[in-house]
Design a protein around this motif. Sequence first.
Motif, PDB file in Angstrom:
ATOM      1  N   VAL A  37       0.853  -1.182   0.000  1.00 41.65           N
ATOM      2  CA  VAL A  37       0.000   0.000   0.000  1.00 41.65           C
ATOM      3  C   VAL A  37       0.892   1.236   0.000  1.00 41.65           C
ATOM      4  N   VAL A  38       0.596   2.186  -0.865  1.00 40.36           N
ATOM      5  CA  VAL A  38       1.296   3.463  -0.906  1.00 40.36           C
ATOM      6  C   VAL A  38       0.396   4.517  -0.273  1.00 40.36           C
ATOM      7  N   ILE A  39       0.895   5.191   0.755  1.00 42.52           N
ATOM      8  CA  ILE A  39       0.136   6.238   1.437  1.00 42.52           C
ATOM      9  C   ILE A  39       0.796   7.583   1.152  1.00 42.52           C
ATOM     10  N   VAL A  40       0.008   8.531   0.670  1.00 46.09           N
ATOM     11  CA  VAL A  40       0.498   9.890   0.422  1.00 46.09           C
ATOM     12  C   VAL A  40      -0.222  10.824   1.379  1.00 46.09           C
ATOM     13  N   SER A  41       0.539  11.443   2.264  1.00 42.51           N
ATOM     14  CA  SER A  41       0.010  12.400   3.218  1.00 42.51           C
ATOM     15  C   SER A  41       0.620  13.763   2.934  1.00 42.51           C
ATOM     16  N   ALA A  42       0.591  14.667   3.928  1.00 39.69           N
ATOM     17  CA  ALA A  42       1.213  15.984   3.764  1.00 39.69           C
ATOM     18  C   ALA A  42       1.549  16.548   5.136  1.00 39.69           C
ATOM     19  N   LEU A  64       0.902  -6.176   5.383  1.00 38.27           N
ATOM     20  CA  LEU A  64       1.184  -5.456   4.142  1.00 38.27           C
ATOM     21  C   LEU A  64       2.482  -4.648   4.248  1.00 38.27           C
ATOM     22  N   VAL A  65       3.127  -4.480   3.121  1.00 35.64           N
ATOM     23  CA  VAL A  65       4.229  -3.520   3.025  1.00 35.64           C
ATOM     24  C   VAL A  65       3.605  -2.145   2.795  1.00 35.64           C
ATOM     25  N   VAL A  66       4.043  -1.149   3.542  1.00 32.99           N
ATOM     26  CA  VAL A  66       3.488   0.198   3.419  1.00 32.99           C
ATOM     27  C   VAL A  66       4.608   1.179   3.101  1.00 32.99           C
ATOM     28  N   ASP A  67       4.426   1.935   2.031  1.00 35.28           N
ATOM     29  CA  ASP A  67       5.339   3.028   1.678  1.00 35.28           C
ATOM     30  C   ASP A  67       4.609   4.343   1.914  1.00 35.28           C
ATOM     31  N   ARG A  68       5.218   5.227   2.714  1.00 39.62           N
ATOM     32  CA  ARG A  68       4.617   6.530   2.986  1.00 39.62           C
ATOM     33  C   ARG A  68       5.397   7.637   2.305  1.00 39.62           C
ATOM     34  N   HIS A  69       4.662   8.622   1.757  1.00 37.30           N
ATOM     35  CA  HIS A  69       5.294   9.758   1.087  1.00 37.30           C
ATOM     36  C   HIS A  69       4.609  11.045   1.524  1.00 37.30           C
ATOM     37  N   ASP A  70       5.407  12.110   1.576  1.00 34.55           N
ATOM     38  CA  ASP A  70       4.919  13.444   1.915  1.00 34.55           C
ATOM     39  C   ASP A  70       4.660  14.207   0.619  1.00 34.55           C
ATOM     40  N   GLU A 128       6.697   8.207  -9.778  1.00 33.70           N
ATOM     41  CA  GLU A 128       7.934   7.648  -9.244  1.00 33.70           C
ATOM     42  C   GLU A 128       7.770   7.271  -7.780  1.00 33.70           C
ATOM     43  N   ALA A 129       7.065   8.096  -7.010  1.00 36.49           N
ATOM     44  CA  ALA A 129       6.850   7.791  -5.600  1.00 36.49           C
ATOM     45  C   ALA A 129       5.967   6.553  -5.436  1.00 36.49           C
ATOM     46  N   ILE A 130       4.957   6.436  -6.265  1.00 35.09           N
ATOM     47  CA  ILE A 130       4.057   5.280  -6.164  1.00 35.09           C
ATOM     48  C   ILE A 130       4.787   3.988  -6.510  1.00 35.09           C
ATOM     49  N   GLY A 131       5.612   4.016  -7.510  1.00 38.06           N
ATOM     50  CA  GLY A 131       6.381   2.839  -7.873  1.00 38.06           C
ATOM     51  C   GLY A 131       5.542   1.802  -8.608  1.00 38.06           C
ATOM     52  N   PRO A 132       6.163   0.637  -8.896  1.00 39.00           N
ATOM     53  CA  PRO A 132       5.469  -0.381  -9.697  1.00 39.00           C
ATOM     54  C   PRO A 132       4.497  -1.224  -8.888  1.00 39.00           C
ATOM     55  N   ASP A 133       3.364  -1.500  -9.470  1.00 39.59           N
ATOM     56  CA  ASP A 133       2.404  -2.511  -9.009  1.00 39.59           C
ATOM     57  C   ASP A 133       2.002  -2.391  -7.545  1.00 39.59           C
ATOM     58  N   PRO A 134       1.513  -1.236  -7.083  1.00 38.35           N
ATOM     59  CA  PRO A 134       0.981  -1.180  -5.719  1.00 38.35           C
ATOM     60  C   PRO A 134      -0.357  -1.909  -5.644  1.00 38.35           C
ATOM     61  N   THR A 135      -0.704  -2.363  -4.455  1.00 44.15           N
ATOM     62  CA  THR A 135      -2.011  -2.992  -4.245  1.00 44.15           C
ATOM     63  C   THR A 135      -3.100  -1.937  -4.148  1.00 44.15           C
ATOM     64  N   VAL A 136      -2.836  -0.891  -3.386  1.00 39.32           N
ATOM     65  CA  VAL A 136      -3.759   0.227  -3.204  1.00 39.32           C
ATOM     66  C   VAL A 136      -2.920   1.492  -3.055  1.00 39.32           C
TER      67      VAL A 136
END
Length: 401
Positions: A37-42, A64-70, A128-136
């Motif tokens: 899961v890719v999470i984009v916050s601020a 789940l693997v979680v990637d967080r981005h600002d 680029e931040a989202i990357g390849p093949d995220p689930t959500v």
Amino acid sequence: MAVATAPPHAPEGGSDLDGASAATSDEGAAPRTTGRVVIVSASIGAGHDGAAAELARQLRAAGLVVDRHDFVDILPGAWGRLLRGGYHAQLTVAPRTWGWLMGAAGGRSASAGVSTVLDRIARARMMEAIGPDPTVVLSTYPLASQLIGRLRQERRLAAPAVTFLTDMSVHPLWVAPGVDAHLALHRVPARQARSLGARRVVVGGAAVGPAFRPRRDAAERVTARMAFGLPQDAPLALVVAGSWGVGSVDRSARDIADTGRAVPVVVCGRNERLRARLSRDPRIIALGWVDDMPTLMRACDLVVQNAGGLTSLESLTSGVPVVTYRCLPGHGETNAAALEEAGWADWVRHRDDLPAALSRAVTGPTTPDFTRLRASRTILAFAAAAPLASAWGESPTRSAA
């Protein structure tokens, strides 16, 4: 992708997913899953990041693997710093202009213009931040949702896109046409989101960390007050104004002290000037940045807030009544109205009404823990629904929802 979820159950009061079932409660172990899961916050205030952190914790606990981005960092060059700095400056120097800006940005044409600009300046960096093949892909910030929704709508993003609505009121910028689902805190924002054209609105509950809970007994209250050097024999009103300490906090604290109904304990955050001013009044207890808000909330009898953000939800989850007073223009006022409509917080509009509101909060029944649902389970349910993973524009079946 392999996702195994338990069937979601509707929260108390019925369903909110376009007629189908909604999120599960917070009871029981989270279902085990695999995926990313890719999470984009601020980092604009603390509410968007706070919700993102708790959702990430829940999702990681589910495997789940979680990637967080600002989103501030995703914007190129100085755009992110200008966004954050401008927001801070408006709330600090000219808060009424923030309300005007939010009103001007409320039309569909304004939302479309915002998403167009963001697409031009930040599309490549977002992909680029989202990357390849995220689930959500999950957003907890409205401008991030606008860009993610556009990528989904244009089929540049194959994964389902979900927006977690961190506010009790829903501004049109929160609703992006390409987003597959919107998670709301309560039926009030869910209804607002639907009226703005949001797709698949779910009442997923508040993303509040497990440290926020009601105190177990009177002894825990005594211990909590000792930890902060607070008086043991007086009702305490915890005054909060976000991490920046913005708004009419001085006047709110003095108004509370004037009533004689409670001692104001003000969390000034990073606003050291505010703390210095308030410290000159012996009736007011002024604190700086607080690392242990759960314990501080258990030490107090009510919370007085002005923005309707994450702290309100943390207070309710802690069993501490909430009163809104001297709220910020724009989202502060709309959140105050939504909190009042939901029955979660009194909105005191006039100073003369403040004493009675404080007394009701101090002597009234304990606020029930009705904000904690398992929002992450809803995200997992959407990840498991095959129609949502297909090209945008197809309607999912009732059973998939």
